[in-house]
Design a protein around this motif. Structure first.
Motif, PDB file in Angstrom:
ATOM      1  N   GLU A 111      39.838 102.276  29.008  1.00  0.00           N
ATOM      2  CA  GLU A 111      39.034 101.194  28.961  1.00  0.00           C
ATOM      3  C   GLU A 111      38.885 100.443  30.508  1.00  0.00           C
ATOM      4  O   GLU A 111      37.713 100.191  31.059  1.00  0.00           O
ATOM      5  N   VAL A 112      40.127 100.527  31.090  1.00  0.00           N
ATOM      6  CA  VAL A 112      40.027  99.755  32.457  1.00  0.00           C
ATOM      7  C   VAL A 112      39.332 101.002  33.593  1.00  0.00           C
ATOM      8  O   VAL A 112      38.808 100.309  34.333  1.00  0.00           O
ATOM      9  N   ILE A 113      39.898 102.116  33.291  1.00  0.00           N
ATOM     10  CA  ILE A 113      39.207 103.180  34.262  1.00  0.00           C
ATOM     11  C   ILE A 113      37.597 103.048  34.102  1.00  0.00           C
ATOM     12  O   ILE A 113      37.032 103.177  35.331  1.00  0.00           O
ATOM     13  N   ALA A 114      37.140 102.928  33.017  1.00  0.00           N
ATOM     14  CA  ALA A 114      35.648 102.820  32.823  1.00  0.00           C
ATOM     15  C   ALA A 114      35.250 101.832  33.423  1.00  0.00           C
ATOM     16  O   ALA A 114      34.124 101.691  34.123  1.00  0.00           O
ATOM     17  N   ARG A 115      35.765 100.382  33.471  1.00  0.00           N
ATOM     18  CA  ARG A 115      35.234  99.066  33.926  1.00  0.00           C
ATOM     19  C   ARG A 115      35.558  99.235  35.537  1.00  0.00           C
ATOM     20  O   ARG A 115      34.453  98.953  36.348  1.00  0.00           O
ATOM     21  N   VAL A 116      36.382 100.015  36.097  1.00  0.00           N
ATOM     22  CA  VAL A 116      36.653  99.912  37.474  1.00  0.00           C
ATOM     23  C   VAL A 116      35.578 100.979  37.901  1.00  0.00           C
ATOM     24  O   VAL A 116      35.049 100.557  39.072  1.00  0.00           O
ATOM     25  N   ASN A 117      35.292 101.854  37.331  1.00  0.00           N
ATOM     26  CA  ASN A 117      34.200 103.011  37.642  1.00  0.00           C
ATOM     27  C   ASN A 117      32.832 102.227  37.707  1.00  0.00           C
ATOM     28  O   ASN A 117      32.124 102.685  38.701  1.00  0.00           O
TER      29      ASN A 117
END
Lengths: 363, 544
Positions: A135-141
């Motif tokens: 979830e956080v990887i997607a948000r940082v992206n």
């Protein structure tokens, strides 16, 4: 295992970043210079076909990652063997991504600094992000991708004074065998790499939209890569083929007034963030797959050791730029094909043949 | 690592039994014994006053009131208790039933708040809260009479959140005044306050406020649960609560918002947030908190929306400068000189020529000196504080350059950073940490260091949640509709919905297009028929 969920639009953007990252600094240009847009479209078509196969597989086994699917279809022993080989391939992808970007830094900007300084700091941040979950990887992206696309489209306007449409002439100056070989290379790198998302599709909120999300991502990535190809070929012309990093060189040519000059550092750092996302997704996928392979409760303890291994692998398998190029151009197409195409295809056929998954009520 | 240490600490901590109140602490019929009970509980402190008198109804009854001097209102005690019971009770002709306390409660004492209680501990608690306790001979219960002293400093504009236009009131140290200030802003009867007591020894009253129907019930429940979990002996300020209930206790980013302004608190409540009032402090916590809150100044809503949008963009820019500029300066001058335009590079090289330290040391040292000057200026008495600022800023800044110790561009960069850091006051603390660490990273690894630092910060921020709401929303994850109050500030009549992540229970503020002002100066000239009729109706309503 993973509690987070991502939306289909977030998945699209993850696919975009993953595809664009290495494509931006190693564009599919070699040998086919002004016809590279053709090979790019060729690669996109092939990538979509590859994507269709494994997304069909994922839709057939809802909620399962490729690792679990292999085990369901081939049984525990053969399935695990396939999974280990597949995980090794993804692991190698992550190592390759970090190696390529660190090579870019050490050959252009920081020529005196040892490579380990970059790779160690890189891995620390990557492990930190990886532990936070998909979830956080997607948000940082999200913001990173936005800035990258914005920069590339903006650069198109900054290079208008250097842009020469004649650099694309003559059109179709390529034999069929060359086109097929270059196109084949473009399929396996970068477009076929989206097989990694076979490990991430189950964490989608709207599971049935997974296939369209992946294909949209491929299309978006192809569009951005096309613009970067336009800039590179249009600005540099035939002579650009001698450069190791043609995109970098094209950005270097920007010259507007006395102020906007030698801006190559900014896009370089930006591509770096894309590479960072790519490496992190690969690290995440490997950790998650390994945890599923060993039936662990969580993947988090695996991230740090796997990250260190990835760092070592990056230095071992890509000691210098020559090896990386050789790998991408000559070895990769054949090396990657089994994992990108043959294994999912075989799994799909066996699954159809064995009438898996067994629905409830059937025996 | 920190968790590990905490676990160790927890093991090593010595548990001491907290004295529990006696199981049976009921009052008795004998008044002397009851007074002795109070004395035993409260000690001989001079501020606890026991006033004995005789109540003359049909027969004479010994009575006593107990109060804490200073906490209660003298006038109320005289008017509502002593006068009626000592003077007016004699004239009472109505028959007194067997329930003497009930009779007094109903007929004799004209106070607003009255309650019967027969156990000692709630009586003592009420006493210490400023109430007065009435004891009667022959009664195994007592009356609690509300005589709380509401004397307090006047509500004035808080120094921390100043606006140019807009209301000048601010919260005070008194809980009731604060809730009243909020009630005056929000007339909706569904504005709810829930009270609880936290802190075994300070016994601080804490009130949860929210608007029923707008606030997410789950968030309210979560706030309630987190507050109930607090088991400490003192709550002296709103920050004590904040640190206990924050989602990410180790994160330097504030995941609980706070304000001293009733208008800000009201606006946040109406967006669906929950507020937590703490007695004895003017700071009100609001949650869930978003990162973007720091940039939404109340003045944005009191000025023209175009100007407000412009100012908000300036604020974003200032925030970026405040933590990025020193690092960029270090990276550019140390590693990437080619990015600087040549004429600028020449003049900068001339300025840097001859200074003894590397750029990163100059920037970090000057930054630290600035922080010291700021801290000294804040803590000292106000007139001296200004002197310090002048001495620090002018003398040190000027002298250090002319002595050739620090390059002039460094001083410019540090000064600019200092000014911009005050533009967004609530994120100032995190600004200092980010600024210094990024500058050091830039000194070690150049632009790569900055990018890594930013990636790390972004990863951390993207993982934060405040009461279930992603901390960076609506930017990450992106919600285009909510950018109406983030990327721009649209006209107030166009703010059709509340922020989705917070107020999704009741998203509609007003109907789409209904309350837009008439688009033509000539009344209703070229409005579509439906709009015209509605516009007219509104105008008629206004005339009424």
């Amino acid at each position: 295992m993973e509690e987070g969920k991502i939306s289909s639009f977030q998945l699209t953007r993850l696919v975009m970043s993953f595809m664009m990252a290495t494509g931006l600094i190693f564009p599919p240009l070699r040998g086919v210079w002004q016809d590279s847009w053709l090979t790019l479209l060729f690669g996109l078509a092939g990538g979509i076909v590859f994507a269709l196969i494994y997304t069909t597989l994922c839709l057939r086994f809802p909620g399962q990652t490729l690792i679990e699917i292999y085990e369901t279809v081939f049984g525990p022993i053969i399935g695990k063997l396939f999974s280990v080989a597949f995980l090794w391939y993804i692991f190698y992808l992550g190592a390759q991504a970090s190696a390529i970007f660190i090579t870019l830094l050490t050959t252009t900007v920081f020529t005196m600094t040892p490579r380990y300084v970059f790779s160690i700091t890189w891995i620390i941040v990557s492990v930190y992000l990886c532990k936070k979950g998909i979830e956080v990887i997607a948000r940082v992206n999200e913001p990173l991708l936005l800035v990258t696309v914005f920069l590339i489209v903006g650069t198109l306007f900054l290079v208008l004074n250097l842009f020469d449409p004649e650099n694309f002439l003559p059109l179709w100056n390529i034999s069929l065998s060359e086109l097929l070989w270059a196109g084949f290379g473009t399929i396996t790198f970068p477009f076929g790499l989206n097989i990694v998302f076979g490990l991430i599709l189950p964490f989608l909120q709207q599971r049935e939209q997974g296939r369209s999300a992946v294909i949209k991502g491929l299309g978006g990535a192809a569009l951005v890569l096309l613009i970067s190809l336009l800039i590179t070929v249009g600005v540099l012309g035939e002579v650009g083929e001698i450069f190791l990093f043609p995109t970098y060189q094209a950005f270097r040519m920007i010259q507007i007034g006395q102020v906007l000059t030698r801006l190559e550092l900014i896009p370089t750092l930006n591509f770096l963030t894309m590479g960072f996302i790519k490496g992190t997704i690969a690290l995440y996928a490997v950790s998650l797959g390994t945890a599923q392979l060993c039936k662990l409760l969580t993947y988090r303890p695996l991230v740090f050791p796997l990250g260190i291994l990835m760092l070592i692998a990056a230095h071992q398998s890509h000691p210098n730029i020559g090896v990386s190029l050789e790998m991408i151009e000559r070895v990769q197409p054949f090396y990657a094909l089994p994992f990108q195409l043959l294994l999912p295809l075989l799994t799909l056929l066996v699954a159809v043949f064995r009438r898996l998954p067994v629905k409830e009520g059937q025996t | 690592m920190i968790r590990f240490l905490l676990r160790k600490l927890r093991l090593a901590r010595h548990y001491k039994e907290i004295p529990t109140p006696l199981a049976d602490d009921s009052l008795q019929k004998n008044i002397e014994k009851n007074i002795a009970l109070f004395r035993a509980e409260l000690g001989e402190s001079p501020d606890i006053v026991i006033r004995r008198f005789t109540l003359k109804l049909k027969k004479e009854i010994k009575a006593a009131i107990i109060f804490v001097e200073g906490l209660m209102d003298q006038q109320v005690v005289y008017d509502c208790i002593l006068r009626p019971l000592m003077l007016e009770a004699k004239k009472e002709t109505r028959p007194v039933g067997p329930d003497l306390l009930g009779f007094i409660q109903e007929n004799l004492i004209p106070a607003a708040g009255l309650e019967q209680e027969n156990r000692l501990s709630p009586l003592v608690a009420a006493l210490l809260g400023g109430d007065t306790v009435l004891l009667l001979e022959g009664q195994a219960a007592a009356l609690i009479i509300n005589t709380k002293n509401r004397e307090n400093r006047a509500s004035e504009e808080p120094d921390t959140e100043v606006t140019i236009l807009g209301p000048r009131d601010g919260f005070t140290e008194d809980l009731r005044t604060n809730t009243a200030l909020l009630r005056r802003k929000i007339g909706d009867p569904r504005l709810v306050f829930e009270q609880m007591m936290i802190g075994r020894r300070t016994r601080t009253i804490v009130a949860i406020a929210y608007v029923q129907g707008i606030a997410n019930e789950k968030v309210v429940e979560e706030v309630r649960a987190r507050l109930k979990r607090i088991n400490t002996d003192m709550i002296l300020d709103a920050n004590y609560l904040r640190e206990f209930i924050a989602d990410a206790p180790f994160s330097p980013f504030p995941t609980v918002g706070f304000t001293e302004r009733p208008d800000v608190a009201a606006a946040r409540l109406l967006e669906g947030r929950v507020a937590v009032f703490t007695d004895t402090t003017p700071v009100v916590n609001t949650m869930p908190a978003l990162f973007i809150e720091a940039f939404q100044n109340p003045d944005d809503y009191n000025t023209h929306f175009l100007y407000a949008t412009f100012i908000r963009w300036l604020r974003y820019l200032a925030f970026l400068i405040s933590f990025l500029l020193p690092a960029l300066f270090v990276a550019l001058t140390t590693y990437h000189q080619e990015l600087i335009p040549t004429p600028l590079l020449i003049s900068m090289a001339a300025a840097v020529e001859g200074t003894p330290f590397p750029m990163v040391i100059e920037v970090v040292a000057m930054g630290a000196i600035f922080e010291i000057i700021r801290e000294a200026g804040v803590r000292l008495a106000r007139p001296i504080g200004q002197t310090i600022s002048i001495v620090g800023a002018l003398v040190i800044g000027e002298a250090v350059v002319s002595a050739g110790l620090v390059a002039a561009p460094t001083v410019i960069v540090v000064a600019l950073t200092a000014i911009t850091s005050f533009v967004v006051p609530t994120q100032q603390e995190i600004g200092i940490i980010l600024r210094l660490s990024l500058a050091v990273l830039a000194g070690i690894l150049g632009a790569y260091g900055i990018i890594l630092g930013l990636l790390f910060t972004l990863s951390h921020l993207a993982s934060l949640r405040s009461f279930g709401v992603p901390y960076l929303s609506p930017v990450i994850p992106l919600n285009i509709g909510d950018l109406k109050d983030v990327a721009v500030r649209v006209p107030l009549w166009a703010m059709w919905t509340r922020p989705r992540v917070i107020g999704w229970h009741e998203p509609r503020r007003q109907n789409f297009g209904e309350s837009a002002p008439p688009s033509s100066a000539v009344e209703g000239a070229d409005l579509p028929a439906s709009r015209k009729s509605k516009g007219n109706k509104e105008r008629e309503n206004l005339k009424k």
